[in-house]
Design a protein around this motif. Sequence first.
Motif, PDB file in Angstrom:
ATOM      1  N   THR A 236     -31.467 -35.457  94.970  1.00 14.51           N
ATOM      2  CA  THR A 236     -32.542 -36.151  95.672  1.00 14.51           C
ATOM      3  C   THR A 236     -32.707 -37.557  95.115  1.00 14.51           C
ATOM      4  N   VAL A 237     -32.896 -38.506  96.006  1.00 12.20           N
ATOM      5  CA  VAL A 237     -33.279 -39.866  95.630  1.00 12.20           C
ATOM      6  C   VAL A 237     -34.492 -40.214  96.480  1.00 12.20           C
ATOM      7  N   ALA A 238     -35.604 -40.543  95.819  1.00 15.93           N
ATOM      8  CA  ALA A 238     -36.835 -40.777  96.566  1.00 15.93           C
ATOM      9  C   ALA A 238     -37.552 -42.015  96.051  1.00 15.93           C
ATOM     10  N   LEU A 239     -38.085 -42.794  96.983  1.00 16.80           N
ATOM     11  CA  LEU A 239     -38.889 -43.972  96.680  1.00 16.80           C
ATOM     12  C   LEU A 239     -40.284 -43.758  97.250  1.00 16.80           C
ATOM     13  N   PHE A 240     -41.294 -44.102  96.459  1.00 13.64           N
ATOM     14  CA  PHE A 240     -42.681 -43.888  96.876  1.00 13.64           C
ATOM     15  C   PHE A 240     -43.487 -45.162  96.661  1.00 13.64           C
ATOM     16  N   THR A 241     -44.486 -45.348  97.496  1.00 17.60           N
ATOM     17  CA  THR A 241     -45.529 -46.313  97.210  1.00 17.60           C
ATOM     18  C   THR A 241     -46.860 -45.638  97.488  1.00 17.60           C
ATOM     19  N   ARG A 242     -47.838 -45.883  96.591  1.00 14.02           N
ATOM     20  CA  ARG A 242     -49.126 -45.201  96.689  1.00 14.02           C
ATOM     21  C   ARG A 242     -50.259 -46.195  96.462  1.00 14.02           C
ATOM     22  N   TYR A 243     -51.390 -45.941  97.146  1.00 14.16           N
ATOM     23  CA  TYR A 243     -52.570 -46.794  96.985  1.00 14.16           C
ATOM     24  C   TYR A 243     -53.801 -45.911  96.783  1.00 14.16           C
ATOM     25  N   ARG A 244     -54.499 -46.132  95.669  1.00 14.71           N
ATOM     26  CA  ARG A 244     -55.713 -45.375  95.363  1.00 14.71           C
ATOM     27  C   ARG A 244     -56.899 -46.086  96.011  1.00 14.71           C
ATOM     28  N   PHE A 245     -57.327 -45.601  97.180  1.00 13.51           N
ATOM     29  CA  PHE A 245     -58.349 -46.299  97.955  1.00 13.51           C
ATOM     30  C   PHE A 245     -59.768 -45.895  97.574  1.00 13.51           C
TER      31      PHE A 245
ATOM     32  N   VAL B  69     -60.265 -30.397  89.791  1.00 17.36           N
ATOM     33  CA  VAL B  69     -59.898 -29.728  91.040  1.00 17.36           C
ATOM     34  C   VAL B  69     -59.382 -30.787  91.997  1.00 17.36           C
ATOM     35  N   GLY B  70     -58.519 -30.373  92.903  1.00 11.08           N
ATOM     36  CA  GLY B  70     -57.962 -31.357  93.810  1.00 11.08           C
ATOM     37  C   GLY B  70     -57.251 -30.743  94.985  1.00 11.08           C
TER      38      GLY B  70
ATOM     39  N   ALA C 101     -59.077 -40.764  95.466  1.00  8.23           N
ATOM     40  CA  ALA C 101     -58.276 -40.457  96.656  1.00  8.23           C
ATOM     41  C   ALA C 101     -57.135 -41.462  96.743  1.00  8.23           C
ATOM     42  N   THR C 102     -55.923 -40.946  96.896  1.00  7.33           N
ATOM     43  CA  THR C 102     -54.727 -41.783  96.920  1.00  7.33           C
ATOM     44  C   THR C 102     -53.877 -41.435  98.129  1.00  7.33           C
ATOM     45  N   ALA C 103     -53.475 -42.454  98.877  1.00  7.64           N
ATOM     46  CA  ALA C 103     -52.568 -42.268 100.016  1.00  7.64           C
ATOM     47  C   ALA C 103     -51.208 -42.831  99.645  1.00  7.64           C
TER      48      ALA C 103
ATOM     49  N   LEU D  76     -51.441 -37.391 100.886  1.00  5.64           N
ATOM     50  CA  LEU D  76     -52.823 -37.679 100.506  1.00  5.64           C
ATOM     51  C   LEU D  76     -53.164 -36.807  99.310  1.00  5.64           C
ATOM     52  N   THR D  77     -53.622 -37.439  98.219  1.00  2.00           N
ATOM     53  CA  THR D  77     -53.981 -36.725  97.001  1.00  2.00           C
ATOM     54  C   THR D  77     -55.455 -36.959  96.692  1.00  2.00           C
ATOM     55  N   LEU D  78     -56.198 -35.869  96.474  1.00  2.00           N
ATOM     56  CA  LEU D  78     -57.615 -35.934  96.137  1.00  2.00           C
ATOM     57  C   LEU D  78     -57.826 -35.257  94.794  1.00  2.00           C
ATOM     58  N   SER D  79     -58.705 -35.814  93.953  1.00  2.00           N
ATOM     59  CA  SER D  79     -58.991 -35.174  92.664  1.00  2.00           C
ATOM     60  C   SER D  79     -60.416 -35.470  92.225  1.00  2.00           C
ATOM     61  N   TYR D  80     -60.977 -34.483  91.507  1.00  2.00           N
ATOM     62  CA  TYR D  80     -62.351 -34.623  91.007  1.00  2.00           C
ATOM     63  C   TYR D  80     -62.462 -33.881  89.684  1.00  2.00           C
ATOM     64  N   PRO D  81     -62.938 -34.563  88.608  1.00  2.00           N
ATOM     65  CA  PRO D  81     -63.085 -33.898  87.310  1.00  2.00           C
ATOM     66  C   PRO D  81     -64.377 -33.092  87.234  1.00  2.00           C
ATOM     67  N   VAL D  82     -64.238 -31.781  87.137  1.00  2.00           N
ATOM     68  CA  VAL D  82     -65.406 -30.918  87.004  1.00  2.00           C
ATOM     69  C   VAL D  82     -65.986 -31.022  85.600  1.00  2.00           C
ATOM     70  N   SER D  83     -65.090 -31.171  84.609  1.00  2.00           N
ATOM     71  CA  SER D  83     -65.489 -31.345  83.215  1.00  2.00           C
ATOM     72  C   SER D  83     -64.377 -32.114  82.507  1.00  2.00           C
TER      73      SER D  83
END
Length: 209
Positions: free
Chosen positions: A72-81, A125-126, A88-90, A113-120
């Motif tokens: 596999t060869v993969a290129l990514f670009t991400r933006y944390r909006f 959780v995400g 939240a990051t797309a 789409l990545t979502l995350s929230y620190p409970v402690s």
Amino acid sequence: MKQLLALCFFLAAFTINAQTGSIEMSTGGFSFIPAFTSKEPNIIINASTNPKRRLTGAMMYMMRMQSMTPTTVALFTRYRFIDKKFKATAGIHIPAFQMTEEYKVTSFFGRELTLSYPVSSKWNVGSFILNGNARNTDFKVTLVSGNTNYHHKKWNFLTQGYYLTVGDLTGLAETISYDIDKHFQAKAFGNITLTDGQVIGTVSIKYTL
């Protein structure tokens, strides 16, 4: 072949200029879709720009150990909006290439789409959603997953539950990692698809620059 060589030169230049990176030797591979994780031994190389910035670029190169041919060869670009306590990051895969040992290439364009929230301080959780399609086949896929992440001292436990449109699959995946020191990490991964009972397990050693 010219396109493949051009891609290799681009990846080499990207890796040289990357701000973070790692190399991992695994009894299997890696996939954002747990049920698609390879059972072949692979070397996995990752490189990215500064992950603390809102806009990042990243590259992943995975190679079979036995034949030393690309997987596999993969290129990514991400933006944390959203960049507060809740994040939240797309992202887009621009694109990802999968290759057989005979260098037959399938290109894949994905949106995530990545979502995350620190409970402690120890628990997060995400959710992770991936939608994509191949450019040279009729393959289409959507992955919807929820996850918990527990970190204690040198241990980390990532638990995922997911639904995959391909095969109408539901599954559970667990990644356990242990920080040997500031550079080396030992990892174990396990996946079971509840729909058909398929089980995948891998272990690996990862070195982070």
